[in-house]
Scaffold this motif. Structure first.
Motif, PDB file in Angstrom:
ATOM      1  N   VAL A   1       0.833  -1.198   0.000  1.00 38.56           N
ATOM      2  CA  VAL A   1       0.000   0.000   0.000  1.00 38.56           C
ATOM      3  C   VAL A   1       0.868   1.249   0.000  1.00 38.56           C
ATOM      4  O   VAL A   1       0.614   2.207  -0.731  1.00 38.56           O
ATOM      5  N   PHE A   2       1.921   1.177   0.771  1.00 33.25           N
ATOM      6  CA  PHE A   2       2.855   2.297   0.793  1.00 33.25           C
ATOM      7  C   PHE A   2       3.398   2.573  -0.598  1.00 33.25           C
ATOM      8  O   PHE A   2       3.434   3.717  -1.071  1.00 33.25           O
ATOM      9  N   PHE A   3       3.802   1.506  -1.272  1.00 33.35           N
ATOM     10  CA  PHE A   3       4.358   1.687  -2.617  1.00 33.35           C
ATOM     11  C   PHE A   3       3.304   2.192  -3.593  1.00 33.35           C
ATOM     12  O   PHE A   3       3.583   3.008  -4.461  1.00 33.35           O
ATOM     13  N   VAL A   4       2.110   1.674  -3.418  1.00 34.66           N
ATOM     14  CA  VAL A   4       1.049   2.103  -4.329  1.00 34.66           C
ATOM     15  C   VAL A   4       0.815   3.599  -4.191  1.00 34.66           C
ATOM     16  O   VAL A   4       0.605   4.316  -5.175  1.00 34.66           O
ATOM     17  N   MET A   5       0.896   4.072  -2.955  1.00 38.86           N
ATOM     18  CA  MET A   5       0.713   5.513  -2.755  1.00 38.86           C
ATOM     19  C   MET A   5       1.787   6.299  -3.487  1.00 38.86           C
ATOM     20  O   MET A   5       1.507   7.313  -4.142  1.00 38.86           O
ATOM     21  N   THR A   6       3.017   5.822  -3.379  1.00 36.74           N
ATOM     22  CA  THR A   6       4.093   6.518  -4.073  1.00 36.74           C
ATOM     23  C   THR A   6       3.847   6.535  -5.573  1.00 36.74           C
ATOM     24  O   THR A   6       4.002   7.547  -6.248  1.00 36.74           O
ATOM     25  N   VAL A   7       3.480   5.357  -6.054  1.00 38.09           N
ATOM     26  CA  VAL A   7       3.212   5.265  -7.483  1.00 38.09           C
ATOM     27  C   VAL A   7       2.091   6.228  -7.866  1.00 38.09           C
ATOM     28  O   VAL A   7       2.182   6.937  -8.873  1.00 38.09           O
ATOM     29  N   ALA A   8       1.061   6.264  -7.030  1.00 29.36           N
ATOM     30  CA  ALA A   8      -0.055   7.143  -7.340  1.00 29.36           C
ATOM     31  C   ALA A   8       0.414   8.589  -7.383  1.00 29.36           C
ATOM     32  O   ALA A   8      -0.022   9.371  -8.227  1.00 29.36           O
ATOM     33  N   ALA A   9       1.313   8.920  -6.480  1.00 31.04           N
ATOM     34  CA  ALA A   9       1.809  10.297  -6.461  1.00 31.04           C
ATOM     35  C   ALA A   9       2.536  10.613  -7.766  1.00 31.04           C
ATOM     36  O   ALA A   9       2.288  11.642  -8.400  1.00 31.04           O
ATOM     37  N   ALA A  10       3.433   9.711  -8.143  1.00 33.65           N
ATOM     38  CA  ALA A  10       4.183   9.957  -9.382  1.00 33.65           C
ATOM     39  C   ALA A  10       3.237  10.008 -10.573  1.00 33.65           C
ATOM     40  O   ALA A  10       3.354  10.870 -11.445  1.00 33.65           O
ATOM     41  N   GLU A  11       2.284   9.091 -10.572  1.00 30.61           N
ATOM     42  CA  GLU A  11       1.333   9.055 -11.680  1.00 30.61           C
ATOM     43  C   GLU A  11       0.524  10.348 -11.728  1.00 30.61           C
ATOM     44  O   GLU A  11       0.252  10.876 -12.803  1.00 30.61           O
ATOM     45  N   ALA A  12       0.137  10.813 -10.561  1.00 28.39           N
ATOM     46  CA  ALA A  12      -0.663  12.033 -10.527  1.00 28.39           C
ATOM     47  C   ALA A  12       0.130  13.187 -11.117  1.00 28.39           C
ATOM     48  O   ALA A  12      -0.375  13.969 -11.920  1.00 28.39           O
ATOM     49  N   ALA A  13       1.409  13.276 -10.712  1.00 27.56           N
ATOM     50  CA  ALA A  13       2.216  14.378 -11.219  1.00 27.56           C
ATOM     51  C   ALA A  13       2.272  14.333 -12.740  1.00 27.56           C
ATOM     52  O   ALA A  13       1.995  15.322 -13.426  1.00 27.56           O
ATOM     53  N   VAL A  14       2.597  13.162 -13.249  1.00 23.63           N
ATOM     54  CA  VAL A  14       2.744  13.048 -14.698  1.00 23.63           C
ATOM     55  C   VAL A  14       1.395  13.201 -15.400  1.00 23.63           C
ATOM     56  O   VAL A  14       1.265  13.913 -16.397  1.00 23.63           O
TER      57      VAL A  14
END
Lengths: 497, 174, 517, 100, 369
Positions: free
Chosen positions: D62-75
């Motif tokens: 879940v922690f990693f998914v959040m990070t991924v979501a953050a990066a995805e959101a930025a892009v």
């Protein structure tokens, strides 16, 4: 108070991580070096990236023959990993070579471009080396996000924008499925380590099956299997050509690397549960890809559908799931990689600033004006068709033979019929090049040594891999079998004297 | 987590989630989403995953969604009718989703009691220490990869969204 | 007999092709291409000279590992069946190059030579391959240059023709590939290893059902190439639209690949099925013979006429082959050579007149005998050869075939004979309309007669026609052992057929054959 | 105590709502939000399963998914901004220079 | 059970009252304080019919202002601009208020109070991940402001909202990292634990307050905290000369009152956090649970109740002091320009905060603190 983290608990090992470190560090160096470099002379950054890739290749070699699971099972160091490391890195190198002029010419931001190519490469390598599902997920995301950006890097080009948007939305959408699949697999097994899946057997819990199904959807999106392919043509068409090449080759390599590792190595126990789904997917993918490709006039779009069709052929081998099939896929990917790289490099050679020249009509008369370029294109297209003795043929051959060996006769017959169908659209550009006249003016290829190098590498590789496939076949076999962590299965014997 | 609060939170989350896709105005959708995320975060905490629950609120609700808000503003989006999309697509989508839900529910609700459920949880389950222990040992590579991922995100956001300066692009758009 | 003669034979044209691309000027390209085509010609003569007529097996064998992973080997050799086809190929390629250099090909000569030489490699390679994989590779390789030859230097609807040609052939050959693979994996269970080697594969025990399917796979590929009656439709287009040299090679050599494939692979690999399917194939062959002849009869286009005549002639070859007796099969092999020589010559002649008049409509000609007598004379000889006049090459083959067919099923022979008559009919009818009568078009009055180069092209072919017509023995001597060895495999069936009480006619025919020998 | 399967069921429902959103809405931003909803539904499943298995793996993910979501959101938002600058629309149906 | 609930309720109410009252007082405080700084009288008319002064009593302006301001605000017309999103317009102030108030739940305002055999932790909610909780609630605080600005259908309001949001998000990072370094120092996320860890002395006399260990984090938190409250010098979102009143331009009456209350409550919150993290919270120098241990060695025993009360007072005094510090800053510092503000946040505070975390980590690992 704080619990001391024992560093000794980490199964640290340089072998699989060093190339990754080189690539990511290299990407950052490129990024930093690019601060003062204007977009018009970003060539130097490209050369820098090539150096990085070379070092990464050199550092992956020591892993050959290794058989280790490191970082608590996160990364796997075996020949399978090395194989994909090297092929992915080579593909990246060719991409960089073909981008040197293109990026500067199109005014793409050089530092970001090369850095993102390297980051994406790192993500692809991660997927290849992954030992647990979360690394696959993160590798996939690193790769995908980088490629989303790359696709949209031509910011003022509305088609590039559109490609980035579509790729992004559908990519993120598919990520959701993949992730849900991971969740259910985790729920069924209580772990995300891949090797824990190996012990599963047929009749596993419904949760696992559902998870595997969702994983299939997720991977299906990434490898552009029908019916999860809708993004492919638009994205391939809209993205800058060098990025399209990267998508068609790198992304596919990495996606199949992970796909193979998960399904053909670790989920073999439940093969009977998923192979029928793959059977259907394979047939749909081949047929749809080929049929729709017949109607394309834009070469990039045609190559996109062709990529879909080729994914279908690979899925044929996935369906089979035997060790020979796995090796065949590796070999196929190798040939496919160089062939597609070559084809896209030639498209880049065709393009002039502001004039993409990517329809079949633009190729008319290329055979007389630029015989070398046209010859190279013809070789690539013939290889894609599967004409011997080029790489594409031996790849198809090995896949068909693996499938036949396992008794999937009808699947092979369908694949063969598809192959015939594909000949039609692959030949059309050739016709245009050699029999028509009056296409687009092309910048003299002679003035672009890097591009020549990229095309030459692709052509030579396609021919060599096709004419003398033995070493590559052997490499593929040993790479695939090493993923099982067992000595290679004796499937074949050398010719009796 | 006791049943009653669960049902309450579940109902809330479903209502908010439905709001995300049913609200006409993007801002309302976004607000619904934020609320969904908060409720999910609370559910996490109810599942003893305290750290992750709060992270969910901090990172997701507090930071990521604000970005969305910015973009919605920047684009000055207005209310839009929900129609659009092909009717066929809608139909297939709805049908597919319904099937998926049904399938998932059938599968999921008939699961045998999970293996570890009866075991007493470790005392520090869900604590930040326990999580960190995992992140820096078993998930070290993954953890480091996320840093790359974020870097890529930053590079990408800057590369894509910065204004085009004249002369750097062939089109020379203002 | 060792050495690398066959490899040299196969790959020398490829070397030539590479050399040609380096030529800057077109004349030099023609010259070097021709010279390079003479080298394999010389080698093939050497092979003929050194060929041991008593040996039924493969000679000049070379055998190396190629892709041990798949059990693929580089295994080449030559036997009585392929020997003369090699020769035919090298001769026709040289002559075609010689002819095309004289103005038939007006543009992009370098590429033309390149493709011709690559084509030669493909053809020769397919003829000497013993390994099935290798055969398949060469089989496909020859498609590509032919495709270009038709597509670039063809006439009219050349693109359509080229596409039709390549798609038809690929469809067949890929299905053959599937069959090959199936066979190979089947073989592994008995051999213990993968092998694409023909001798190895012949030992595989198959169930009848499997064998039928596999035979069908092979047969479809070869039947398309031959082309046999229902799958022949690519041929008229390809032949008609191809440039002269292309048509020559296509008719002269490439079609033989289909019949050669039957002889070399399909029949020996699945003798039982071959025997079982023989009536069907003979029936199809007869249909092809009559159909081809009838259609040829009504063709207004000279080249199309010759193309349909090929359908008819190759019907004879198939007929002879599937008679599965020595007479029929030898006749088939012989007829393959005959057809190569005669039809090749016919296409050259049609090309020559096309070059002069830029039309092939029979109606456009008439009375050419008066304006270009040398041409008309040569045409006469060639036509007679094609029609199977005794004393010329066509007769020997056709007679042997009819004999074989008669021995197998007399009805087939009867029908086939009608095809023979029709064949004479359309040829004479066409000849009459083109050559005799008054000159109806003024342009035809002042046509230049054959140039020296053209005569030089035709001369060897005419010589061959007479040679093969009068002295079939040396050829048949070399063909015989191989055919006999091949028939060993179908022996039981042949024996059964032979056990019919011979009718007087058969006896008479047999004595004539014996005399002929 | 609520059995984990209830959480899984809730997660499934939320996931499907997200999928529906992607399929039904034409506004890119709302599509993107629906995707985020899907990711969160998965997160819920991970946490519930992590709890059921008593190990921390699910939470780490879940922690990693959040990070991924953050990066995805930025892009992703970068892409949306870029596309809006050039096209003045965020309707997926209008963004179809190429056949969709 | 019931009594537990009751105690919980009482604690919550105490905290709530403290915060709300303090916020209200700050309103007056600011008026008078600013007057003091600017050498003027300040709010001086809120005397009911002038009774107090006429009778010669001390000026009751303080009390009166406390009543007059809310009265005025809550009786004014609640105006919603045309085209505004009515629902969100109404919701926004409360969205802003809610996170701030619930944050106080985890702030300890005293040590354990022992009544009979019942140990009462003087903290509304004892949460062992309080630091995360604080970050979460602060993060959610953005929405009230953002949506308030947007829902008003007014350019200035929207601009104010955007500015506020961007500013809060930006400074949240530095703030969060400052808190992280504090958390690392104490090795706990529990605020009560942190306060307890700050008991005792170094060198026999120096209180073990966080400020002496983490001075950088203190400065970071103070700066970022002030920015979070959107007050001068960081009041760009509501800079009168530029944006009228920023995100609450279109608010009037009660809703505006709530926004103003949020402003002051945030001040209190920042002060409370600073106090808790760096100034020992309720710790009083040399005061131990059993009484005073003065540096010299002198010891005064005190009952638990007295210690607890001293603690509460100590906490309150510290909070008020920091509130005053912030008000002082408001009236003495000039306003940033917006780009300067962003630069300070991203290029100034963030790197420093990161460095601080790294240094703290190094010290912990190498020094074994």
């Amino acid at each position: 108070m704080t619990t001391a983290v024992s560093l000794a608990a980490i199964n640290f090992n340089w072998l699989p991580i060093l190339p990754l470190l080189v690539v990511t560090a290299g990407a950052m160096v490129v990024l930093l070096a690019g601060v003062r470099v204007s977009d018009r002379d970003s060539e130097g950054l490209g050369w820098l990236s090539l150096v990085v890739i070379a070092i990464a290749v050199a550092t992956s070699l020591p892993m050959l023959g290794a058989q280790q699971v490191t970082f608590s099972g996160a990364l796997v160091a075996d020949d399978f990993t090395v194989f994909f490391y090297i092929v992915i890195l080579l593909a990246a190198a060719v991409i960089v070579l073909m981008s040197l002029d293109y990026v500067a010419d199109e005014g793409l931001p050089g530092a970001e471009y090369y850095a993102l190519v390297l980051f994406a490469t790192a993500g692809m390598m991660l997927m290849a080396a992954a030992g647990d599902l979360i690394i696959i997920f993160l590798g996939l995301e690193t790769m995908s996000i980088s490629v989303y950006i790359l696709a949209g890097l031509a910011r003022t080009d509305v088609r590039s924008n559109e490609a980035a948007m579509k790729y992004f939305l559908l990519g993120a959408f598919s990520t959701g499925f993949l992730l849900y699949g991971i969740a259910l697999v985790y729920g069924a097994t209580g772990t995300i380590k891949l090797h824990a899946l190996s012990t599963l057997a047929v009749g596993a819990s419904p949760m696992l099956l559902l998870g595997v199904g969702l994983l299939l959807i997720g991977f299906g999106f990434k490898v552009a299997a029908v019916p999860f392919h809708m993004w492919t043509p638009d994205v391939y068409e809209g993205a800058p050509t060098s990025v399209t090449a990267f998508m068609a080759v790198g992304v596919k390599l990495a996606a199949f690397a992970a796909f193979l590792r998960v399904f053909l190595v670790h989920l073999l126990g439940v093969q009977s549960d998923w192979s029928i789904v793959l059977w259907v997917l394979a047939v749909l993918t081949m047929t749809t890809g080929n049929i729709v490709a017949l109607m394309q006039t834009n070469l990039k779009r045609m190559l996109a559908y062709s990529a879909i069709a080729h994914a279908g052929y690979i899925l044929v081998a996935m369906t089979v799931g035997s060790s020979a099939a796995g090796a065949a896929i590796l070999y196929y990917l190798l040939g496919y990689a160089f062939t597609n790289l070559g084809a896209f490099a030639i498209l880049i050679a065709m393009a002039r600033r502001g004039h993409p020249h990517e329809t079949i009509a633009d190729l008319r008369g290329l055979g007389t004006r630029e015989p070398a370029l046209a010859g190279a294109m013809a070789i690539m297209l013939f290889s894609l068709t599967g004409v011997p003795p080029l790489a594409g043929f031996v790849g198809k051959f090995s896949i068909f033979s693996a499938a036949l060996n396992a008794g999937y006769v009808w699947l092979v017959v369908i694949a063969v019929l598809n192959s015939v169908m594909s000949a039609y659209y692959y030949l059309r550009p050739i016709v245009a090049m050699y029999t028509d006249t009056g296409g687009a003016e092309v910048v003299r290829i002679g003035s672009r040594p890097a591009l020549i190098a990229a095309i030459a590498i692709a052509v030579i590789a396609t021919v060599i891999i096709g004419i003398y496939p033995q070493p590559y076949m052997a490499a593929s076999t040993s790479a695939f079998t090493s993923a099982f962590g067992k000595p290679p299965l004796a499937t074949t014997a050398s010719l009796h004297p | 987590m006791p049943l009653l609060p669960f049902l309450f939170l579940a109902a809330l989350s479903i209502i908010f989630a439905a709001g995300v896709i049913l609200q006409r105005h993007p801002v309302h959708s976004l607000l619904s989403l934020v609320l969904t995320l908060v409720v999910i975060g609370i559910l996490f905490i109810g599942l003893d995953a305290t750290t992750v629950g709060f992270l969910q609120m901090i990172v997701y609700a507090g930071a990521i969604k604000v970005l969305f808000l910015f973009v919605i503003w920047l684009l000055n989006l207005q209310s839009q009718p929900i129609e659009g999309g092909h009717l066929a697509l809608k139909f297939v989508g709805a049908l597919g989703s319904a099937a998926l839900i049904a399938e998932l529910l059938v599968f999921v609700l008939h699961l045998p009691p999970p293996v570890g459920h009866s075991k007493p949880l470790a005392l520090d389950y869900g604590s930040i220490g326990k999580l960190a222990q995992g992140l820096f040992t078993d998930y070290l590579v993954a953890f480091e990869v996320t840093s790359i991922l974020l870097l890529v995100g930053v590079v990408g956001a800057v590369a894509l969204a910065r204004r085009t300066t004249a002369g750097s692009a062939p089109g020379g758009a203002p | 007999m060792g050495g690398y003669w066959l490899s040299a034979l196969v790959f020398m044209p490829l070397l030539g092709a590479a050399f040609v691309t380096l030529q800057s000027d077109e004349r030099a390209a023609w010259r070097s291409a021709f010279i390079f085509s003479l080298i394999p010609l010389a080698i093939s003569f050497y092979v003929l000279a050194a060929f041991d007529a008593r040996d039924a097996g493969y000679q000049f064998v070379e055998h190396y590992n190629w892709i041990p992973h798949f059990g693929v080997s580089y295994h080449i050799g030559v036997d009585g069946i392929s020997l003369f086809l090699l020769l035919l190929t090298t001769i026709l390629i040289s002559l075609s190059l010689l002819y095309s250099g004289g103005g038939d090909i007006e543009f992009r000569a370098r590429e033309f030579c390149f493709f011709m030489l690559v084509l030669e490699t493909g053809l020769l390679g397919a003829l000497v391959s013993i390994d099935l994989f290798l055969f398949y590779v060469f089989w496909e390789v020859m498609l590509v240059p032919m495709y270009f030859l038709i597509g670039i230097w063809g006439h009219g609807r050349k693109i359509y023709a080229a596409f039709k040609f390549i798609l038809y052939t690929m469809l067949g050959s890929l299905l053959m590939l599937v069959a090959i693979l199936y066979l190979v994996f089947k073989a592994r269970s008995t051999l213990g290893h993968l092998s694409f080697d023909l001798p190895d594969l012949m030992t595989v025990p198959l169930t009848m059902t499997e064998a039928r399917w596999l035979f069908a796979g092979f047969a479809l590929a070869f039947a398309i190439k031959v082309p046999m009656w229902p799958v022949h439709t690519w041929l008229p287009d390809a032949h008609t639209e191809a440039p002269t040299a292309g048509s020559v090679i296509l008719a002269g050599v490439m079609l033989k690949m289909g019949t050669y494939g039957f002889l070399r692979f399909a029949i020996p690999l699945f003798p039982d099925v071959a025997a079982e399917a023989a009536p069907i194939f003979m029936a199809l062959a007869v249909v092809g013979i009559i159909f081809g002849a009838l259609v040829a009869l009504v063709q207004p286009d000279l080249k199309r006429l010759v193309a349909y005549s090929s359908v008819s002639h190759l019907g004879f070859v198939v007929l002879g082959m599937f008679a599965l007796n020595p007479q029929g099969m030898e006749g088939a092999v012989y007829q393959m050579l005959n057809h190569g020589v005669s039809t090749g010559a016919l296409f050259l002649l049609v090309g020559m007149v096309y070059l002069r008049r830029h039309t092939r409509e029979i109606a456009e000609f008439g009375g050419l005998w008066h304006s270009i007598p040398v041409y008309a004379g040569i045409f006469m000889v060639v036509m007679l050869s094609s029609a199977g006049l005794p004393g010329l090459n066509g007769f020997v083959g056709e007679f042997l075939i009819l004999l074989g067919a008669y021995l197998h099923t007399w009805l087939a022979a009867v029908f086939a004979v009608s095809g023979l008559i029709l064949g004479a009919l359309y040829l004479f009818y066409a000849y009459e309309r083109v050559m005799f009568g008054p000159i109806t078009r003024d342009v035809n009055r002042s046509l230049p007669d054959l140039s020296r180069r053209e005569v030089a092209v035709m001369a060897p072919l005419l010589a061959l026609m007479f040679l093969m017509g009068f002295f079939p023995r040396p050829l048949l001597n070399r063909i015989e052992p191989s055919v006999a060895a091949l028939l060993q495999r179908t022996h039981s069936h042949v024996a059964r057929i032979d056990s019919h009480p011979p009718t007087p006619a058969v006896v008479a025919a047999a004595t004539r054959t014996a005399n002929l020998r | 105590m609520v059995p984990p399967s209830y959480f899984m069921g809730l997660s499934a429902v939320l996931f499907c709502i997200g999928v529906l959103g992607v399929l039904l809405r034409r506004n890119i931003i709302i599509i993107f939000m629906s995707i985020e909803l899907m990711l969160n539904a998965v997160n819920l499943a991970f946490v519930a399963l992590s709890r059921a298995w008593g190990n921390v793996d699910g939470q780490a993910i879940v922690f990693f998914v959040m990070t991924v979501a953050a990066a995805e959101a930025a892009v992703g938002l970068g892409i949306i901004l870029m596309i809006f600058r050039n096209r003045e629309t965020v309707n997926a149906d209008e963004i179809n220079l190429m056949r969709w | 059970m019931l009594i537990e609930l009751l105690i919980g309720a009482i604690k919550a109410i105490i905290v709530l009252l403290m915060v709300l009252n303090l916020s209200a007082i700050l309103l007056w405080f600011e008026r008078k304080g600013s007057a003091l700084i600017q050498d003027r009288i300040g709010a001086n008319r809120a005397a009911i019919t002038g009774v107090g002064r006429r009778l010669g009593l001390p000026n009751l302006g303080f009390v009166n202002t406390l009543m007059a301001d809310p009265l005025k605000l809550f009786t004014k017309e609640d105006f919603v601009p045309a085209g505004a999103d009515k629902f969100l317009h109404a919701l926004a102030p409360f969205l802003a208020m809610f996170p701030v108030l619930i944050t106080f739940a985890v702030v300890p305002f005293g040590d354990t109070l022992i009544i009979g055999d019942r140990h009462i932790n003087l903290q509304a909610a004892n949460l062992n991940v309080a630091a995360l909780y604080i970050l979460a609630t602060i993060g959610l605080g953005v929405y009230g402001v953002a949506l308030g600005g947007w829902a008003s259908n007014n350019r200035w309001a929207l601009l104010g909202g955007i500015r506020a949001t961007a500013q809060m998000i930006s400074y949240e990072l530095a703030m969060g990292l400052a808190i992280v370094s504090v958390v690392m120092t104490y090795g706990t996320l529990d605020l009560q634990e942190m306060c307890r860890a700050q008991g005792g002395v170094w060198f026999g006399w120096l209180p073990r307050w966080g400020i002496f260990v983490q001075p950088v984090a203190f400065l970071l938190l103070l700066t970022a905290g002030m920015a979070e409250t959107k007050r001068v010098p960081f009041d760009l979102p509501e800079g009168e000369s530029e944006l009228i009143a920023g995100y609450f331009t279109e608010y009037s009456g009660g809703k505006q009152a709530v926004f103003m209350l949020v402003d002051f409550a945030e001040i209190v919150l920042v002060s409370a956090l600073i106090t808790t993290f760096f100034f020992g919270g309720w710790q009083f120098p040399w005061l131990y649970p059993d009484g005073f241990h003065l540096p010299g060695g002198a010891f005064f025993a005190l009952p638990n109740v007295a210690v607890a009360i001293i603690g509460i007072i100590s906490f309150t005094v510290k909070v008020v002091a920091f509130c005053w510090l912030q008000i002082l800053a408001r009236w003495t510092l000039p306003r940033f320009r917006y780009d300067q503000l962003m630069r300070l946040g991203w290029k100034g505070l963030l790197p420093v905060a990161l460095a601080n975390v790294v240094v703290t980590a190094c010290v912990i690992v190498l020094g074994g603190v």
